[in-house]
Structures are given as structure tokens and as C-alpha cells.
Motif scaffolding. Structure first.
Motif, PDB file in Angstrom:
ATOM      1  N   ASP A   7       1.885   6.444   3.978  1.00 48.93           N
ATOM      2  CA  ASP A   7       1.616   5.598   2.818  1.00 48.93           C
ATOM      3  C   ASP A   7       1.013   4.247   3.209  1.00 48.93           C
ATOM      4  N   LYS A   8       0.948   3.956   4.516  1.00 43.74           N
ATOM      5  CA  LYS A   8       0.364   2.693   4.976  1.00 43.74           C
ATOM      6  C   LYS A   8      -1.041   2.892   5.535  1.00 43.74           C
ATOM      7  N   VAL A  11      -3.942   0.710   3.752  1.00 44.77           N
ATOM      8  CA  VAL A  11      -3.879  -0.722   3.996  1.00 44.77           C
ATOM      9  C   VAL A  11      -4.195  -1.031   5.457  1.00 44.77           C
ATOM     10  N   LEU A  12      -3.808  -0.146   6.375  1.00 44.17           N
ATOM     11  CA  LEU A  12      -4.172  -0.323   7.779  1.00 44.17           C
ATOM     12  C   LEU A  12      -5.683  -0.246   7.961  1.00 44.17           C
ATOM     13  N   LEU A  56       1.133  -3.507  11.641  1.00 45.91           N
ATOM     14  CA  LEU A  56       2.116  -3.380  10.556  1.00 45.91           C
ATOM     15  C   LEU A  56       3.111  -4.533  10.562  1.00 45.91           C
ATOM     16  N   LYS A  60       3.608  -6.661   7.252  1.00 45.21           N
ATOM     17  CA  LYS A  60       4.922  -6.810   6.629  1.00 45.21           C
ATOM     18  C   LYS A  60       5.280  -8.286   6.471  1.00 45.21           C
ATOM     19  N   PHE A  64       2.042  -7.379   2.950  1.00 46.80           N
ATOM     20  CA  PHE A  64       0.946  -6.421   2.869  1.00 46.80           C
ATOM     21  C   PHE A  64      -0.280  -6.979   2.142  1.00 46.80           C
TER      22      PHE A  64
END
Length: 370
Positions: A7-8, A11-12, A56, A60, A64
Motif C-alpha cells: 500500500d506504500k 507514494v514511494l 519510509l 512517516k 506521508f
């Protein structure tokens, strides 16, 4: 390599794209002695763990927000060069103020009940800087400590849980208070080492705790709100809820005698890698950094295409190679006290096999393979 949460992924991808564009700008490159050095610092900042898990941590810390996280990471890359972090690490403990080193203001030892490395912060041993030179020497000590702490945060063994900070107020007094340095410390660890802290326990009672709470009423605003949420105040008898007795300091009625650590550690050997070795290593860093950027850019545009899976596998292999290469660089530094005690061992960087530490200090428990 540790798997990145699915799910990341988006955004990565978006954040990496923004970071790559920024570090290739002439203005960003001008902050370094050369483009070559820019890539070296990019590599040393990101490759100590899986590149994506490093990013990440920054994402965080900035909830985000892509723009904020990318700026935070690129600032950290530039900052490493500005403070000469490599130079601090290569000079080792002998290059630090020895009064600060032997004061035992901090130490990393053992794991809490959640499996997090324990960072002991002995505020009663804190020596406030008396002048500008002292302040710079204390900053160097903190950077040396934080950079070594990264060795305990390998995601394959730590799973992004961070560390447990144990703040000992047993003999804390007014002479240990320095709000100026507290601000410097807070800004350094939350801006350049985000999400290292899993939780902090401030342990004390009576007058000592009341004195600290007075300082905390001002100092807490040096920290982000999210960091403040990780800090818990407790009495000495409550520490057993978090730690096994063998890791609780004697000052808290435990068994751990930190004062003996340096007495039992083999001395720091002299000498580091040669100029030729560093040139070879830096060339490898630059080549690896460029390879990571190249394969990641391919990955960014491969979504839904036939070669997507192949690129994911290739990228995973590149990240693994980079992580191993970063560990090779440890052999050119003077070994820190944790390596000399056998708690971590740079020679294990290419294998997961656990070996016993050297017999000269075999009584110490092995915690991490690097």
C-alpha cells in the motif's frame, strides 16, 4: 531484503521521482565538492538498509507528505556532507573529546521485551558544554553515537520498530541541565535520523522527576508532536514491565553495570582505510547509487507492463547489493565499542550465519549480525 508494504508503493514511487529530480539539479550538486561526492553521500545516507525502508522513515516522519519527505531526505544528504559525518566516523572514539566519551552519557545494550535495542541515556552523567569548542565536540559525540545506532536498525532484524530510549534520572541535578544543547539534540535526531525512536521511558521519582518535569515543560516543544507521543514517564519499579532484569541498570535495582563496559572492551585499534581503498569504495558507491536510480526509474514507468515483475526482482537485487556494499565500508572505519565487544560484527555483513564473538569477550551476548 524486507518486503515494502504494497500500500506504500505509489507514494514511494512518487517520492523517489521527486528526490531524483532534486539531487540532479545544479543548485543541489553545488553543495558538494563534486558530483561524485554528492552520489557518495546519497549512498551513505540511504543504503544502510533497504533504500525504500530508509525513505519510509522520512515519509512517516512527515505524515506521508511527498514534498515534505523528499525535502527532508535531500536536506539530510546535504547535511551529512556539511558536518563531515564521514570524517567523524573515521576518526573514531579517539577523535572525540575523551571526557565526553568516558562520561558514559549513553550506551546501547540489550533488547526490551518488544525486541527493540535499548539506548541508555544517563542524564546524570551529561556534561554541559562550557564554550563553543565544547559544543562542537559534544555535537560530534552525538553524531558519532547516532550514526552507530543505525547499525542496530537493520530492518531484517529490527523490523522498523526503532529503539527504546531509557532516560535515567537517578542522580539528575541542576548541573546537568542545558536547554541549548537539548534543542540541538532534538533537531538532530528528528530531522536527520527520523523514526529511530520507537519509545522513550523517562525513569525517576521524587525531586529528580520534578526537576526534569520543569525542564520538560519547555524542552518538549523542541520535539515534533508525534515524537512527544512516544515518551512515557515512569517510576523505577515499572521498568520491569519493559525490560528483563539483566538489562536494567544497577541504579534502577537491576543487574546491568554499565560502568564496566569500557573496562571490558578491547582498545580501539589505530588506523583506517587508505586513500586508495576509499577511492575504490567511493567509485563502487557512485556506480551502485546510479544503478539504483536507473533501475528505480525503469520501475516507476513499468506499472502494468509485461516487464514489471522482472524489474521488481532486478531492483530487489540491486538494493541487496547496495546494502552489502554499505556494510563493506564499515571495515575501513575504526571499530566502535559495540563491534569490539562482539555485539555487532562488520565481518558478518555478507551472511546471516550467527557466530560466537571473539573469546576475549565471549561473556557478552551477541545481538546483531551485520
Amino acid at each position: 531484503m524486507t518486503e515494502v508494504p504494497s500500500d506504500k508503493r505509489q507514494v514511494l514511487q512518487t517520492t523517489w521521482s521527486k528526490i531524483f529530480a532534486e539531487i540532479e539539479q545544479p543548485e543541489f550538486k553545488s553543495a558538494f565538492d563534486s558530483e561524485h561526492q554528492m552520489y557518495v553521500n546519497f549512498f551513505e545516507q540511504c543504503a544502510f538498509d533497504d533504500f525504500d525502508l530508509t525513505l519510509l522513515r522520512f515519509l512517516k516522519a512527515r505524515k506521508f507528505n511527498v514534498n515534505d519527505a523528499s525535502s527532508m531526505l535531500t536536506n539530510a544528504i546535504r547535511w551529512r556532507h556539511q558536518v563531515d559525518l564521514r570524517g567523524i566516523m573515521l576518526r573514531g572514539e579517539k577523535g572525540l573529546n575523551q571526557d565526553f566519551v568516558k562520561a558514559s552519557m549513553y550506551f546501547i545494550w540489550g533488547q526490551d521485551r518488544a525486541g527493540r535495542p535499548i539506548v541508555f541515556l544517563n542524564l546524570h552523567n551529561f556534561i554541559p558544554p562550557k564554550d563553543a569548542q565544547n559544543m562542537q565536540e559534544l555535537k560530534a559525540l552525538i553524531l558519532y553515537a547516532m550514526e552507530n545506532a543505525r547499525l542496530f536498525l537493520d530492518s531484517e532484524q529490527n523490523s522498523l520498530k526503532g529503539v527504546l530510549g531509557l532516560v535515567d534520572l537517578t542522580y539528575f541535578s541542576r548541573k546537568n541541565i542545558d536547554l541549548e544543547f537539548a534543542k540541538v539534540f532534538a533537531e538532530t535526531f528528528q530531522n536527520y535520523y527520523p523514526e529511530i525512536l520507537g519509545q522513550a521511558l523517562v525513569v525517576g521519582s521524587g525531586f529528580r522527576m520534578a526537576l526534569f518535569e520543569g525542564v520538560w515543560s519547555i524542552g518538549k516543544y523542541f520535539l515534533d508532536a508525534e515524537v512527544r507521543k512516544k515518551i512515557t514517564f515512569c517510576k523505577p519499579y515499572q521498568v520491569k514491565d519493559y525490560l528483563d532484569d539483566k538489562y536494567i541498570p544497577i541504579s534502577m535495582q537491576g543487574q546491568f553495570n554499565e560502568s564496566k563496559i569500557y573496562d571490558n572492551a578491547p582498545p580501539e585499534p589505530a588506523g583506517v582505510g587508505s586513500k586508495e581503498q576509499f577511492k575504490t569504495l567511493d567509485d563502487k558507491y557512485v556506480e551502485a547509487a546510479k544503478e539504483f536510480i536507473s533501475v528505480t526509474r525503469e520501475w516507476l514507468y513499468a506499472a502494468g507492463k509485461p516487464n514489471e515483475k522482472d524489474l521488481e526482482q532486478k531492483r530487489k537485487e540491486v538494493k541487496s547489493k547496495c546494502k552489502q556494499l554499505w556494510r563493506e565500508g564499515l571495515s575501513l572505519r575504526p571499530p566502535n565499542i559495540y563491534q569490539r565487544l562482539g555485539l555487532i560484527d562488520s565481518k558478518d555483513s555478507l551472511t546471516n550465519e550467527r557466530r560466537m564473538p571473539p573469546t576475549s569477550y565471549s561473556k557478552f551476548p551477541r545481538m546483531y549480525n551485520l
